[in-house]
Design a protein around this motif. Structure first.
Motif, short mmCIF file in Angstrom:
data_model
loop_
_atom_site.label_atom_id
_atom_site.label_comp_id
_atom_site.label_asym_id
_atom_site.label_seq_id
_atom_site.Cartn_x
_atom_site.Cartn_y
_atom_site.Cartn_z
N THR A 104 0.19 0.62 -1.68
CA THR A 104 1.40 -0.20 -1.76
C THR A 104 2.42 0.17 -0.70
OG1 THR A 104 1.06 -0.26 -4.15
CG2 THR A 104 3.19 -1.02 -3.34
N GLY A 105 2.55 1.45 -0.42
CA GLY A 105 3.57 1.89 0.51
C GLY A 105 3.10 1.97 1.95
N ALA A 106 2.12 2.83 2.22
CA ALA A 106 1.72 3.09 3.60
C ALA A 106 1.11 1.87 4.27
CB ALA A 106 0.73 4.26 3.63
N ASP A 125 7.01 3.81 -5.27
CA ASP A 125 7.55 4.95 -6.03
C ASP A 125 7.83 4.56 -7.48
OD1 ASP A 125 7.38 6.54 -3.83
OD2 ASP A 125 9.52 6.55 -3.37
N THR A 126 8.34 3.35 -7.69
CA THR A 126 8.64 2.89 -9.05
C THR A 126 7.36 2.79 -9.87
OG1 THR A 126 10.54 1.63 -8.24
CG2 THR A 126 9.71 1.07 -10.43
N ALA A 176 5.18 4.39 7.46
CA ALA A 176 3.79 4.28 6.99
C ALA A 176 3.06 5.60 7.15
CB ALA A 176 3.06 3.18 7.76
N LEU A 177 3.23 6.27 8.29
CA LEU A 177 2.59 7.56 8.52
C LEU A 177 3.08 8.60 7.52
CD1 LEU A 177 0.77 9.40 10.21
CD2 LEU A 177 2.70 9.77 11.76
N ALA A 190 -0.93 8.74 -6.38
CA ALA A 190 -1.09 9.04 -4.95
C ALA A 190 -1.76 7.87 -4.23
CB ALA A 190 -1.91 10.32 -4.78
N GLY A 191 -2.76 7.26 -4.87
CA GLY A 191 -3.41 6.09 -4.27
C GLY A 191 -2.45 4.92 -4.15
N SER A 192 -1.56 4.78 -5.12
CA SER A 192 -0.57 3.71 -5.07
C SER A 192 0.38 3.88 -3.90
CB SER A 192 0.22 3.66 -6.38
OG SER A 192 1.28 2.74 -6.31
#
Length: 353
Positions: free
Chosen positions: A104-106, A60-61, A216-217, A98-100
């Protein structure tokens, strides 16, 4: 004839102009603080869910940095290389954001979840640290979300749309991205808290892993939603249908216009629209009068609709077979005839979309 004219850029934003930057900056500060706190908690407690949440906040950052880049890049004026401006740069950077979220997240959250489920169970250390961090993060994320909601709800009211409709059709991805991100963040915090609590109560790390997979989902769904929105804006979507209908009537009302044969609108960027129209002009006009009419009509469209950045007009006969076939292929026969007959019949019941 008249059509309901959509609010202009100034009417929509009013004194809130520049709020997108403020909203993104608030989200950036909140997420950076939260990412550090979650990282410390993940190391201290050994919680997979907290590690997943750390990745969530880091993503998010980074996204807020992308969104700030989007705001700055899209504000550049038109030049020789980009004669229609840089408006779509905002959509590109929002798509990168959105790709990040996904990468990075999911993906990292899924990795933590799988590792927690496949590794030998471990004791959860100092769970109180996790609860404190989650509570503080909930307050900070909530503050950022309230800021984003205030802006988007205000813009939705000014645009005379429902909140859900505005989120679905808005041509400004910055504030809406913050709203989706922060909403997902609050849900993720609840999932992490539930996973930590169940791990503490049962001594089983399965709940910790399941919470990470759920996070993740959640992030994957948000990334998909934002990605589809920005792909739509990048691939030449038409303008607000209300603007399309109003421009159609405006053109049909011009005294030199017998019929509007074709009307194309393309969203160039946030509050930037390209209008291309093929007009059947009155047969008695001289060449000089056609030129003067084209200049005057284009100027009137831009004056009445400030979101229209450029207007291109082409005089054509309404019965030109090639033009009619192209219009029919795009809109269908019934709607194509409604467009041509607009000057005589008024606003069509359907929209060209």
């Amino acid at each position: 004839m008249s059509a309901k004219v959509p609010p202009t850029n100034e009417q929509r934003q009013g004194p809130a102009a520049g709020e997108s930057t403020a909203t993104v900056l608030v989200a950036l500060g909140a997420n950076a603080l939260i990412a550090v706190a979650k990282g410390v908690a993940a190391v201290v407690t050994g919680s997979a869910a907290m590690a997943a949440e750390t990745a969530h906040s880091v993503a998010d950052t980074v996204n807020e940095v992308f969104l700030l880049t989007a705001l700055r890049s899209s504000a550049r004026p038109a030049d020789r290389e980009h004669p229609l401006g840089y408006g779509r740069a905002r959509y590109f950077w929002a798509l990168v954001a959105a790709g990040s979220i996904f990468v990075t997240g999911a993906l990292y959250s899924a990795f933590e979840g799988v590792e927690a489920l496949t590794s030998p169970s471990h004791e959860l250390e100092n769970p109180l640290v996790s609860y404190v961090v989650l509570a503080v993060a909930f307050v900070l994320e909530g503050t950022s979300l309230l800021k984003g909601l205030k802006q988007t709800r205000g813009e939705a009211r000014a645009s005379r749309q429902s909140f859900r409709q505005f989120l679905r059709t808005s041509d400004d991805p910055t504030a809406t991205t913050v709203v989706f991100e922060d909403s997902a963040a609050l849900v993720g915090l609840l999932l992490a808290g539930a996973g930590t609590a169940l791990h503490q109560l049962t001594g089983s790390g399965v709940y910790d892993g399941v919470a990470s997979l759920c996070i993740a989902l959640l992030l994957a769904l948000i990334a998909l939603r934002l990605g589809r929105t920005n792909m739509r804006l990048l691939t030449g979507v038409q303008a607000d249908p209300r603007l399309v209908r109003a421009v159609l009537v405006q053109l049909g009302d011009e005294p030199e216009v017998d019929a509007v044969v074709d009307l194309l609108t393309v969203q160039l960027g946030t509050d930037q629209v390209l209008v291309c129209a093929r007009l059947d002009l009155v047969d008695t006009l001289t060449g000089a009068q056609v030129e003067q009419a084209a200049v005057r009509i284009g100027r009137r469209v831009r004056e009445r609709f400030p979101d229209v950045a450029e207007v291109f007009l082409e005089p054509v006969p309404r019965d030109d077979a090639e033009v009619r076939e192209r219009v029919r292929a795009r809109y269908g026969s019934e709607l194509a005839e409604q467009i041509v007959n607009e000057a005589a019949d008024g606003l069509p019941g359907s929209r060209p979309a």
